[in-house]
Design a protein around this motif. Structure first.
Motif, PDB file in Angstrom:
ATOM      1  N   GLY A  66       0.826  -1.207   0.000  1.00 49.19           N
ATOM      2  CA  GLY A  66       0.000   0.000   0.000  1.00 49.19           C
ATOM      3  C   GLY A  66       0.856   1.251   0.000  1.00 49.19           C
ATOM      4  N   ALA A  67       0.165   2.390   0.033  1.00 41.84           N
ATOM      5  CA  ALA A  67       0.857   3.669  -0.135  1.00 41.84           C
ATOM      6  C   ALA A  67       1.696   4.042   1.087  1.00 41.84           C
ATOM      7  CB  ALA A  67      -0.160   4.762  -0.437  1.00 41.84           C
ATOM      8  N   SER A  68       1.131   3.913   2.283  1.00 42.60           N
ATOM      9  CA  SER A  68       1.909   4.243   3.490  1.00 42.60           C
ATOM     10  C   SER A  68       1.703   3.138   4.525  1.00 42.60           C
ATOM     11  CB  SER A  68       1.486   5.609   4.046  1.00 42.60           C
ATOM     12  OG  SER A  68       0.095   5.702   4.094  1.00 42.60           O
ATOM     13  N   PRO A  69       2.391   2.037   4.311  1.00 44.86           N
ATOM     14  CA  PRO A  69       2.188   0.874   5.188  1.00 44.86           C
ATOM     15  C   PRO A  69       2.822   1.070   6.559  1.00 44.86           C
ATOM     16  CG  PRO A  69       3.995   0.475   3.681  1.00 44.86           C
ATOM     17  CD  PRO A  69       3.421   1.814   3.305  1.00 44.86           C
ATOM     18  N   ALA A  76       5.806  -3.068   5.673  1.00 42.64           N
ATOM     19  CA  ALA A  76       6.734  -2.765   4.579  1.00 42.64           C
ATOM     20  C   ALA A  76       7.941  -3.707   4.632  1.00 42.64           C
ATOM     21  CB  ALA A  76       7.188  -1.311   4.681  1.00 42.64           C
ATOM     22  N   GLY A  95       3.885  -3.426  -7.248  1.00 44.56           N
ATOM     23  CA  GLY A  95       2.639  -2.704  -7.041  1.00 44.56           C
ATOM     24  C   GLY A  95       1.592  -3.210  -8.035  1.00 44.56           C
ATOM     25  N   SER A  96       2.009  -3.506  -9.241  1.00 41.96           N
ATOM     26  CA  SER A  96       1.067  -3.974 -10.248  1.00 41.96           C
ATOM     27  C   SER A  96       1.270  -5.456 -10.546  1.00 41.96           C
ATOM     28  CB  SER A  96       1.261  -3.166 -11.536  1.00 41.96           C
ATOM     29  OG  SER A  96       2.586  -3.355 -12.003  1.00 41.96           O
TER      30      SER A  96
END
Lengths: 239, 320
Positions: free
Chosen positions: A87-90, A95, A117-118
């Motif tokens: 996610g964006a800010s784990p 992380a 991410g993808s």
């Protein structure tokens, strides 16, 4: 029909998976007694989620050269990495456990799917931040290290391992705290780190302490996994 | 390397002791003996609080960090205990006549004697008893034996077991696995330190390996007994910290300890203040309140000493 809730089913699946890893570590890489890997949960999504929870330790027998990289295990970890991106800010531990899984894949099966991410191969390899841990009070340090005990593998350099190496006395204090509080999973994770560190005080009695944790908390396969890893690290294993 | 442990505000540490002495003085009549005690319980049972009071009053006078009111109250308290409860020492003689070979009257008498009170008849009995094999060979737990040797030494008698040997026999002397500590071992640890340092007067009395062991593991035990709200043992562990070569004066432990103290100065033994008969409440909390006074005086003294030794205000350093 299974009537248990998803949380219970997930924690059962994590335990089953941990038991399989322990079995592989004990058998020296031969087919574990428990049957095929991964253990069948009857629910593919639960299995992948369990791999995400156990993290890089799913590949511990492979990392410690107990077996040639098991394609089924590698594929499963690769799926878990893709299915649960940080996610964006784990949270820092999220992380780092993600980074550990991706790192294990890179080492064991270069070219396998990596997180981008993808889900694209060849994702980022940069280490997450360690600032949150460097100056954490010793109880917090130990708790977080125990959560990230999958990173306590010889030869696996990481920012987390460097923080741990710089604070052996604080980790030893955290081990004592976890044992006193009967938090066997945390104690086993901290003990696993301590087996890798220089400068652990002799008066800790680490060897007996790990045996004590095993006797008191050894019904949990996740505890046994850390203790088994610690035992292998103490006696020296090829990596 | 370890991360430094934050130090407590000296004003907060000092205030704990001020409150404790106020309460102890207000409750001074409850340090009562029971001359008609059931033989099963024994007349000597209630001497212990008075002995502890005298020991801690002596620490308070010695350290010289108390305010004038606190010192005055402590002096009145100790005078009261000697005159009223011990009947000028006669109750100690009576205790010794009840159980001639018991060390308790001697142990209670010692701090009073050091503060200038005397009972010659008791002294004759103590000196005779000390010459018997029975006195020396009586069976004790190792920490109790160490305490007796330390007291014999302070009194000017030859210790029945030499102090270093007595110290080595204790749990702490062996420096066992720190994760095995339970409540009863906690008290063994604290009292071993009290005896080896003459109740904080002589921090050098701690062998270097024991001091190092305590510096390593005391932060864990402070954390543990703070969270368990075991205020009596936490207070004793704070005394141990103040006896170390480099005390941490652990801010979190002191803040929790101070917050547990009641507005009237009483310190509950465990969790919250008990309720009920005032004498029974006193019997439960007098010890933790005495310990609060003891820890406060010693920690305040160490904080001021560290400040004067380190005018830049660095305060106590990381213990390891």
């Amino acid at each position: 029909m299974d009537q248990s809730g998803p949380t219970t089913r997930l924690s059962d699946a994590v335990r089953d998976l941990a038991a399989q890893v322990v079995s592989a570590l004990r058998s020296g890489g031969h087919s574990p007694v428990g049957g095929a890997f991964p253990p069948s949960t009857g629910d593919d999504e639960i299995t992948v989620a369990a791999v995400r929870v156990l993290g890089a330790d799913t590949l511990l027998p492979d990392a410690l050269s107990f077996r040639p990289a098991d394609p089924a295990a590698v594929a499963l970890v690769a799926r878990a990495v893709r299915a649960f991106p940080p996610g964006a800010s784990p949270a820092p531990t999220t992380a780092w456990s993600h980074w550990a899984m991706a790192g294990a894949l890179r080492r064991l099966a270069p070219g396998s799917a990596e997180p981008g991410g993808s889900g694209e191969p060849g994702g980022a390899t940069a280490e997450p931040d360690t600032a949150w841990l460097e100056y954490a009070p010793w109880p917090v340090l130990t708790h977080q290290l125990a959560v990230l005990a999958a990173l306590a593998v010889p030869g696996c350099d990481s920012g987390i391992a460097r923080v741990a190496a710089a604070r052996p006395v604080d980790v030893a204090r955290g081990f004592v705290r976890a044992v006193r509080r009967r938090d066997w999973l945390q104690a086993a994770g901290a003990g696993r780190w301590l087996t890798l560190l220089d400068g652990v005080p002799d008066t800790l009695g680490l060897g007996t302490g790990l045996e004590f944790v095993g006797l008191m908390g050894g019904t949990d396969p996740r505890v046994v996994l850390h203790l088994r890893a610690a035992g292998l690290l103490r006696t020296g294993v090829p990596v | 390397m370890t991360m430094a442990i934050a130090s407590a505000d000296t004003r907060l540490v000092h205030a704990v002791g001020v409150g404790a002495v106020e309460w102890l003085h207000a409750e001074r009549d409850r340090f009562r003996l029971e001359p008609d005690a059931d033989p099963e319980t024994g007349f000597l049972q209630r001497f212990k609080p008075i002995g502890e009071l005298a020991l801690i009053a002596k620490v308070l006078f010695r350290e010289g960090v108390s305010g004038s009111r606190q010192t005055d109250l402590a002096r009145k308290l100790i005078d009261h205990a000697w005159r009223e409860h011990l009947d000028g020492g006669r109750m100690l003689v009576r205790g010794q006549r009840t159980e001639p070979l018991s060390p308790i009257p001697f142990e209670v008498y010692l701090p009073f004697r050091e503060l200038g009170y005397h009972e010659p008849e008791l002294e004759r009995m103590v000196e005779l008893c000390h010459r018997t094999s029975s006195w020396t060979d009586r069976e004790y737990t190792p920490v109790r034996r160490l305490g007796l040797s330390a007291f014999e030494n302070r009194y000017g008698l030859l210790p029945g077991v030499p102090l270093p040997e007595a110290a080595e026999r204790t749990w702490l002397g062996h420096r066992p696995e720190p994760w095995t500590v339970e409540g009863h071992t906690g008290y063994d640890i604290t009292h071993t330190v009290f005896h080896l340092t003459d109740w904080g007067e002589n921090p050098d009395g701690l062998p270097a390996d024991v001091a190092e062991y305590l510096a390593l593991w005391l932060p864990v035990w402070l954390d543990d007994w703070l969270d368990l709200k075991r205020w009596d043992l936490l207070g004793e562990l704070l005394v141990v910290d103040a006896c170390l070569p480099r005390p941490t004066l652990d801010a979190r432990a002191w803040a929790g300890f101070a917050a547990a103290q009641q507005p009237d100065g009483a310190m509950p033994a465990i969790d919250a203040m008990p309720e009920g008969d005032p004498d029974e409440v006193f019997d439960v909390v007098y010890h933790s309140t005495l310990v609060a006074a003891f820890a406060s005086v010693l920690a305040t003294s160490r904080a001021l000493a560290l400040l004067s030794a380190d005018p830049a205000g660095q305060g106590p350093a990381d213990p390891v």
